[in-house]
Design a protein around this motif. Structure first.
Motif, PDB file in Angstrom:
ATOM      1  N   ASN A  16     -25.430 -76.751 -25.534  1.00 45.67           N
ATOM      2  CA  ASN A  16     -26.885 -76.802 -25.777  1.00 45.67           C
ATOM      3  C   ASN A  16     -27.702 -76.875 -24.491  1.00 45.67           C
ATOM      4  OD1 ASN A  16     -26.676 -76.669 -28.573  1.00 45.67           O
ATOM      5  ND2 ASN A  16     -26.532 -78.887 -28.804  1.00 45.67           N
ATOM      6  N   ASP A  17     -27.149 -76.379 -23.392  1.00 49.34           N
ATOM      7  CA  ASP A  17     -27.875 -76.370 -22.111  1.00 49.34           C
ATOM      8  C   ASP A  17     -27.900 -74.936 -21.590  1.00 49.34           C
ATOM      9  OD1 ASP A  17     -28.885 -76.625 -19.571  1.00 49.34           O
ATOM     10  OD2 ASP A  17     -27.607 -78.292 -18.985  1.00 49.34           O
ATOM     11  N   GLN A  18     -28.954 -74.213 -21.906  1.00 45.60           N
ATOM     12  CA  GLN A  18     -29.042 -72.796 -21.577  1.00 45.60           C
ATOM     13  C   GLN A  18     -29.015 -72.543 -20.078  1.00 45.60           C
ATOM     14  OE1 GLN A  18     -28.817 -70.395 -23.779  1.00 45.60           O
ATOM     15  NE2 GLN A  18     -28.883 -68.827 -22.188  1.00 45.60           N
ATOM     16  N   VAL A  73     -25.920 -70.231 -15.414  1.00 45.36           N
ATOM     17  CA  VAL A  73     -25.230 -70.395 -14.130  1.00 45.36           C
ATOM     18  C   VAL A  73     -23.752 -70.027 -14.290  1.00 45.36           C
ATOM     19  CG1 VAL A  73     -24.435 -72.089 -12.420  1.00 45.36           C
ATOM     20  CG2 VAL A  73     -26.813 -72.122 -13.203  1.00 45.36           C
ATOM     21  N   ILE A  74     -23.112 -70.507 -15.360  1.00 43.18           N
ATOM     22  CA  ILE A  74     -21.695 -70.243 -15.604  1.00 43.18           C
ATOM     23  C   ILE A  74     -21.422 -68.749 -15.735  1.00 43.18           C
ATOM     24  CG2 ILE A  74     -19.873 -70.472 -17.355  1.00 43.18           C
ATOM     25  CD1 ILE A  74     -20.936 -73.320 -17.871  1.00 43.18           C
ATOM     26  N   VAL A  75     -22.273 -68.058 -16.490  1.00 47.25           N
ATOM     27  CA  VAL A  75     -22.031 -66.646 -16.800  1.00 47.25           C
ATOM     28  C   VAL A  75     -22.563 -65.716 -15.715  1.00 47.25           C
ATOM     29  CG1 VAL A  75     -22.562 -64.798 -18.437  1.00 47.25           C
ATOM     30  CG2 VAL A  75     -21.973 -67.074 -19.277  1.00 47.25           C
ATOM     31  N   ASP A  76     -23.815 -65.915 -15.298  1.00 48.22           N
ATOM     32  CA  ASP A  76     -24.479 -64.960 -14.404  1.00 48.22           C
ATOM     33  C   ASP A  76     -24.230 -65.221 -12.919  1.00 48.22           C
ATOM     34  OD1 ASP A  76     -25.539 -63.696 -16.617  1.00 48.22           O
ATOM     35  OD2 ASP A  76     -27.375 -64.886 -16.606  1.00 48.22           O
ATOM     36  N   LYS A 114     -24.245 -66.052 -24.666  1.00 51.83           N
ATOM     37  CA  LYS A 114     -24.909 -65.124 -23.760  1.00 51.83           C
ATOM     38  C   LYS A 114     -23.950 -63.995 -23.412  1.00 51.83           C
ATOM     39  CE  LYS A 114     -27.212 -64.925 -19.239  1.00 51.83           C
ATOM     40  NZ  LYS A 114     -28.305 -64.085 -19.731  1.00 51.83           N
ATOM     41  N   TRP A 115     -24.356 -62.758 -23.700  1.00 51.57           N
ATOM     42  CA  TRP A 115     -23.499 -61.611 -23.438  1.00 51.57           C
ATOM     43  C   TRP A 115     -23.450 -61.300 -21.954  1.00 51.57           C
ATOM     44  CZ3 TRP A 115     -19.718 -58.695 -24.893  1.00 51.57           C
ATOM     45  CH2 TRP A 115     -19.514 -57.454 -24.275  1.00 51.57           C
ATOM     46  N   ARG A 141     -21.657 -64.481 -31.709  1.00 46.85           N
ATOM     47  CA  ARG A 141     -22.556 -63.339 -31.862  1.00 46.85           C
ATOM     48  C   ARG A 141     -22.878 -62.642 -30.554  1.00 46.85           C
ATOM     49  NH1 ARG A 141     -26.092 -62.701 -35.835  1.00 46.85           N
ATOM     50  NH2 ARG A 141     -26.552 -60.798 -34.680  1.00 46.85           N
ATOM     51  N   ALA A 142     -22.636 -63.305 -29.419  1.00 47.08           N
ATOM     52  CA  ALA A 142     -22.892 -62.668 -28.133  1.00 47.08           C
ATOM     53  C   ALA A 142     -21.830 -61.628 -27.798  1.00 47.08           C
ATOM     54  CB  ALA A 142     -22.944 -63.721 -27.014  1.00 47.08           C
TER      55      ALA A 142
END
Length: 364
Positions: free
Chosen positions: A160-162, A167-170, A226-227, A267-268
């Motif tokens: 729940n921390d967008q 940071v993790i993904v991008d 997040k895709w 869903r991502a």
């Protein structure tokens, strides 16, 4: 024994840290320490040390914090907010000698034991964790266990921390790094040994770390919505593990099927990524296994149900809709080739499958 001065505090902490290290590494959990007087004393010592305005013993706080976290008794949010910065200072040590690396590994493993429901302030850890991970990717100063634990800590706290998820993904490219690490660790596993057989000593720790990566992916697919274009590469790595494990390592195989189902539930993750990564082919192959049990049958069926849900959700973009029809035909063609008409029928009918999307439930 500590009270009677039969065991010095420093030695007691060292013993508890090593016991907790082994306990956490093997995934053994117990609530015994949670209700002990020793835990209460440790927390009192942490609070008392933190109240000091000068000459605060941060190493003592870090040692006490490690003991608390290792034994599965996550302290209050307030105490964790005291311990986490001290543990991160230990983890930021860039010395490459064996003793320093072991201390870093122990600190990061302890941090990975923090429970997800403790929403620790992002400012207390995010920049430090970015530095730890990025420095390792350039200089390879962490052990495999330390590197995996650093990621686990971040993913646990990203719930729940967008901002942390971005940071993790991008920025940190988790999917790319996880796929690379998983592929390398696969080389350490003796795939011809069954679960009940003893693992060779030289590959024991590597296999434990390998399994921890697989466990962590479950948290990632649940947390990250997040895709990223690197996601198919991670799914491909899971498929490779599934293919390697299917003949001898049925527990690992079961974990991989569950992860593929979890990725389909996210869903991502786009359906064409599951198609191109070989996930659909891998699940179809698994259905043909003579040793398929009830749990695996359920997971395989759920996988296809979730794909069916994604294909039925209406898209505004006409190009996306056309692409979706092509994917749908390709998937059904694969099912027909393997003789699974009954699966096609069950997918097309009303199945009691629920898929959650922004608090709206979609029924087939």
């Amino acid at each position: 024994m500590i009270e009677e001065e039969k065991l010095a505090m420093g030695n007691a902490l060292l013993l508890l840290k090593h016991m907790g290290y082994c306990k956490a590494l093997k995934g053994v959990w117990s609530d015994d320490f949670k209700y002990s007087l020793l835990k209460a004393r440790f927390e009192e010592m942490i609070a008392k040390e933190d109240e000091k305005k000068e000459e605060k013993d941060e190493k003592l706080i870090a040692d006490l914090g490690e003991c608390n976290l290792f034994f599965g008794s996550s302290s209050s949010l307030e105490l964790n907010s005291i311990c986490v910065p001290c543990l991160l200072k230990v983890a930021l040590n860039k010395e490459e000698n064996e003793e320093a690396q072991k201390e870093v590994e122990m600190a990061l493993l302890a941090l990975s034991c923090i429970f997800s429901h403790y929403n620790i302030e992002r400012d207390l850890y995010l920049n430090e964790m970015k530095e730890i991970i990025q420095y390792h990717e350039k200089h390879h100063n962490l052990t495999r266990l330390a590197y995996q634990s650093a990621w686990w800590f971040l993913i646990i706290l990203s719930f729940n921390d967008q901002k942390t998820i971005e940071v993790i993904v991008d920025e940190l490219h988790f999917e790319r790094e996880a796929a690379r690490e998983l592929d390398e660790l696969m080389q350490s596993v003796d795939w011809k040994k069954k679960e009940e057989e003893e693992v060779k000593e030289k590959g024991k720790n590597e296999e434990l770390v390998f399994k921890r990566w697989l466990q962590m992916f479950e948290h990632f697919f649940i947390t990250c919505r997040k895709w990223n274009e690197e996601c198919p590469g991670l799914i491909e790595s899971i498929v490779r593990v599934l293919q390697a494990a299917k003949d001898y390592r049925r527990e690992i195989c079961k974990t991989c099927i569950y992860l593929l189902r979890s990725s389909a539930e996210n869903r991502a993750v786009k359906v064409d990524a599951l198609l191109k990564s070989g996930a659909i082919d891998a699940v179809l192959e698994e259905i043909q296994q003579p040793t398929l049990d009830e749990e695996m049958t359920f997971e395989c069926k759920k996988f296809f149900q979730l794909i069916s849900v994604c294909l039925k959700i209406k898209e505004i973009d006409e190009k996306e809709e056309a692409k979706k029809k092509v994917i749908k035909m390709e998937i059904f063609d694969k099912l027909e080739e393997e003789g699974y008409e009954d699966i096609i029928i069950s997918i097309q009918k009303n199945i009691s499958c629920i898929f959650k999307d922004d608090d709206v439930f979609i029924y087939l």
